[in-house]
Motif scaffolding. Structure first.
Motif, PDB file in Angstrom:
ATOM      1  N   TYR A  86     -42.941   0.833 -20.592  1.00  0.00           N
ATOM      2  CA  TYR A  86     -42.822   0.784 -22.014  1.00  0.00           C
ATOM      3  C   TYR A  86     -43.372  -0.357 -22.552  1.00  0.00           C
ATOM      4  O   TYR A  86     -43.838  -1.446 -21.917  1.00  0.00           O
ATOM      5  N   TRP A 141     -40.924  -4.052 -27.019  1.00  0.00           N
ATOM      6  CA  TRP A 141     -39.596  -4.679 -26.594  1.00  0.00           C
ATOM      7  C   TRP A 141     -39.160  -5.518 -27.689  1.00  0.00           C
ATOM      8  O   TRP A 141     -39.860  -6.339 -28.479  1.00  0.00           O
ATOM      9  N   ARG A 173     -34.019  -5.907 -14.706  1.00  0.00           N
ATOM     10  CA  ARG A 173     -33.813  -5.077 -15.949  1.00  0.00           C
ATOM     11  C   ARG A 173     -33.712  -3.825 -15.515  1.00  0.00           C
ATOM     12  O   ARG A 173     -34.582  -3.217 -14.542  1.00  0.00           O
ATOM     13  N   PHE A 179     -32.469  -0.670 -22.143  1.00  0.00           N
ATOM     14  CA  PHE A 179     -32.494  -1.174 -20.973  1.00  0.00           C
ATOM     15  C   PHE A 179     -31.343  -2.260 -20.718  1.00  0.00           C
ATOM     16  O   PHE A 179     -31.025  -2.857 -22.183  1.00  0.00           O
ATOM     17  N   GLN A 190     -30.076  -6.119 -18.672  1.00  0.00           N
ATOM     18  CA  GLN A 190     -30.406  -7.169 -17.748  1.00  0.00           C
ATOM     19  C   GLN A 190     -29.073  -8.008 -17.642  1.00  0.00           C
ATOM     20  O   GLN A 190     -28.773  -8.820 -18.452  1.00  0.00           O
ATOM     21  N   ALA A 215     -36.587  -0.845 -26.379  1.00  0.00           N
ATOM     22  CA  ALA A 215     -37.897  -0.792 -26.161  1.00  0.00           C
ATOM     23  C   ALA A 215     -38.520   0.509 -26.531  1.00  0.00           C
ATOM     24  O   ALA A 215     -37.808   1.645 -26.737  1.00  0.00           O
ATOM     25  N   ARG A 237     -39.247   3.262 -16.441  1.00  0.00           N
ATOM     26  CA  ARG A 237     -39.581   1.861 -15.500  1.00  0.00           C
ATOM     27  C   ARG A 237     -39.645   0.892 -16.894  1.00  0.00           C
ATOM     28  O   ARG A 237     -40.476   1.271 -17.748  1.00  0.00           O
ATOM     29  N   THR A 238     -39.496  -0.470 -16.638  1.00  0.00           N
ATOM     30  CA  THR A 238     -39.641  -1.306 -17.707  1.00  0.00           C
ATOM     31  C   THR A 238     -41.268  -1.675 -17.839  1.00  0.00           C
ATOM     32  O   THR A 238     -41.730  -1.431 -18.837  1.00  0.00           O
TER      33      THR A 238
END
Length: 123
Positions: A110, A113, A45, A37, A39, A97, A106-107
């Motif tokens: 997960y 991280w 993110r 990912f 950001q 992640a 999608r964050t």
């Protein structure tokens, strides 16, 4: 628990290439998917790409498809993000992640991280 540590970030010029690494440790047998990912400042993110345990199945965001490649070396418990033809809009903190099952973008999906590594692309 699974620990993830990213490395390989830096400052490059537009059009250059960069390779990020994500070293996994701990209970790595509990996760099958390694994702990337990013950001950018002031932005949410976003998903970049992911790879399953076999290293065969991959998924990419449209914004990086054809330029970025996700890979992994299970013997080394390491995932990679090869970034080619970098653009200034690729500037962001890049995160690795991990999650147990495919296919997640999608964050919130997960579980584990890393701390992130900064990638800056200048004009």
């Amino acid at each position: 628990q699974v620990q993830l540590v990213e490395s390989g970030g830096g400052l490059v010029q537009a059009g250059d290439s960069l390779r990020l690494s994500c070293a996994a440790s701990g209970r790595t047998f509990t996760v099958d998917v390694l994702g990337w990912f990013r950001q950018a400042p002031g932005k949410e993110r976003e998903f970049v790409g992911a790879i399953d345990w076999s290293g065969v199945i991959t998924d990419y965001a449209d914004s990086v498809k054809g330029r970025f490649t996700v890979g992994r070396d299970n013997a080394k418990n390491t995932a990679y993000l090869q970034m080619n033809s970098l653009k200034p809009e690729d500037t962001a903190v890049y995160y690795c992640a991990a999650v147990a099952t495919w296919r997640k973008r999608r964050t919130t999906e997960y579980t584990y991280w890393g701390q992130g590594t900064q990638v800056t692309v200048s004009e």
